[in-house]
Enzyme design. Structure first.
Site, mmCIF file in Angstrom:
data_model
loop_
_atom_site.group_PDB
_atom_site.id
_atom_site.type_symbol
_atom_site.label_atom_id
_atom_site.label_comp_id
_atom_site.label_asym_id
_atom_site.label_seq_id
_atom_site.Cartn_x
_atom_site.Cartn_y
_atom_site.Cartn_z
ATOM 1 C CG ASP A 132 -4.355 24.736 26.747
ATOM 2 O OD1 ASP A 132 -3.156 24.806 26.419
ATOM 3 O OD2 ASP A 132 -4.738 24.298 27.845
ATOM 4 C CG MET A 133 -6.757 24.515 18.883
ATOM 5 S SD MET A 133 -7.202 26.218 18.416
ATOM 6 C CE MET A 133 -5.627 26.807 17.742
ATOM 7 C CD GLN A 161 -6.612 20.963 18.191
ATOM 8 O OE1 GLN A 161 -7.095 21.553 17.229
ATOM 9 N NE2 GLN A 161 -7.311 20.726 19.288
ATOM 10 N NE ARG A 180 1.167 22.660 25.390
ATOM 11 C CZ ARG A 180 0.183 23.269 26.036
ATOM 12 N NH1 ARG A 180 -1.076 23.097 25.670
ATOM 13 N NH2 ARG A 180 0.443 24.073 27.048
ATOM 14 C CB ALA A 185 -7.314 15.913 23.500
ATOM 15 C CB THR A 222 4.116 13.044 21.608
ATOM 16 O OG1 THR A 222 3.713 11.686 21.359
ATOM 17 C CG2 THR A 222 5.628 13.111 21.515
ATOM 18 C CG HIS A 223 2.033 11.053 26.880
ATOM 19 N ND1 HIS A 223 0.888 11.691 26.465
ATOM 20 C CD2 HIS A 223 2.394 11.648 28.042
ATOM 21 C CE1 HIS A 223 0.570 12.629 27.349
ATOM 22 N NE2 HIS A 223 1.467 12.627 28.299
ATOM 23 N NE ARG A 285 -5.690 14.428 28.326
ATOM 24 C CZ ARG A 285 -6.297 15.565 27.978
ATOM 25 N NH1 ARG A 285 -6.585 16.471 28.884
ATOM 26 N NH2 ARG A 285 -6.608 15.797 26.732
#
Length: 334
Positions: A132-133, A161, A180, A185, A222-223, A285
């Site tokens: 994870d970044m 990102q 990914r 975030a 993405t959502h 989140r």
């Protein structure tokens, strides 16, 4: 006002006292909706359920900003136990790790040594590991460690990102690496990252399309249904094989859309966090989607029958203070 709310939650995610206290609270403020339990058994149950619907997972044993060697070594051993469980149960999932959990802030070589132990176990079982970044202060170190590990292991990749100005250039250097792709975030300065949603979305689509036309596997994380729909049309127009990519979303977010995409025949992966070190993840989140505050209110103050709890716990009083402070901040931003 939106930026004010995001900044508020992001500052909470960085608060070490709150992060440590949260380990003792258990799940509060609706965190159980977005974190799949605290132990291996609970997360295994979640993975199996998703697998039954044709959805794979990437599992994150939560933890970050570790400053103690013993804690970093425990985290390393916990991830190796997770890899063993995935192999034993024949689960369709891989793992995601954070380098700060494994000692990056203590010593870079110590972190590499811990990652090497994880990679050796993952390689034995044929399981992919995604790094994870984290925030931009660790960006260069993360890329450097990735390259070091790839000299020995093929089954390792990382996250890019899209809000970073340099993302396109760095993706070119990683064109043969599984990636990914996310929007980002963490709160970064305008010196290194786009600030507006319009700019970030535009760059995300640009990078996603470029990756889809390349050879390496890409997780499109993405959502945003508008972005997903545009990319679905692009995939169809360019006859891109579904084996070259997957859509990816966070556990607990847009669940119906997750199942729908899997049912449509797309490869789909859910990012599944679990563990006691949930607070920082959860606050980020909320920073991304402040509208989830409504879920906090319902979880803390109402029971399963949608009735106001008669004897709220002490933590509910803390939640009330928390929400009042947030409302004051919102009002001051009007």
């Amino acid at each position: 006002m939106t930026n004010l709310t995001k900044n508020f939650f992001y500052s909470l995610s960085q608060n070490k006292l709150l992060n440590e206290s949260a380990k003792k609270w258990g799940f509060k403020f609706g965190a159980d909706k977005f974190v799949a339990g605290t132990d291996l058994d609970s997360v295994t149950k979640t993975i199996k359920k998703l697998n039954r619907y044709g959805i794979s997972g990437t599992v994150d044993n939560l933890g970050e900003f570790v400053s103690d060697r013993e804690e970093a070594m425990r985290a390393t051993n916990n991830i190796i136990r997770l890899l063993n469980r995935i192999n034993e149960e024949n689960l369709d999932c891989h793992v995601s790790v954070k380098l700060t959990q494994l000692g990056l802030d203590i010593d870079e070589q110590f972190c590499i040594d811990n990652m090497r132990k994880i990679m050796e176990a993952a390689s034995k079982f044929g399981i992919f590991v995604n790094i994870d970044m984290e925030d931009y202060s660790r960006y260069e170190q993360t890329l450097r460690i990735l390259q070091t590990l790839r000299e020995e292991f093929e089954n390792v990749g990382t996250v890019m990102q899209a809000y970073l100005y340099r993302a396109e250039e760095d993706l070119e250097q990683l064109k043969d690496v599984r990636i990914r792709l996310v929007k980002g975030a963490y709160k970064e300065s305008e010196a290194v990252a786009y600030q507006s949603k319009t700019e970030i979305d535009r760059n995300y689509l640009k990078l996603a399309k470029k990756r889809l036309l390349g050879d390496a596997f890409t997780s499109i994380a993405t959502h945003d249904h508008n972005i997903i729909n545009e990319l679905k049309a692009f995939i169809k127009e360019n006859n891109i094989s579904h084996d070259k990519f997957e859509f990816q979303m966070l556990y607990g977010f847009r669940t119906e859309l997750q199942y729908n995409l899997a049912a449509e025949g797309y490869r789909f992966c859910t990012y599944i966090p679990f563990g006691t070190d949930w607070f920082g993840y959860y606050m980020r989140r909320l920073a991304e989607r402040p509208q989830n505050i409504n879920l906090i209110v319902k979880d803390v103050f109402y029971d399963s029958n949608n009735k106001l709890k008669k004897k709220p716990l002490v933590i509910a009083a803390g939640a009330a203070t928390f929400l009042c402070l947030l409302r004051k901040r919102k009002n001051s931003g009007k």
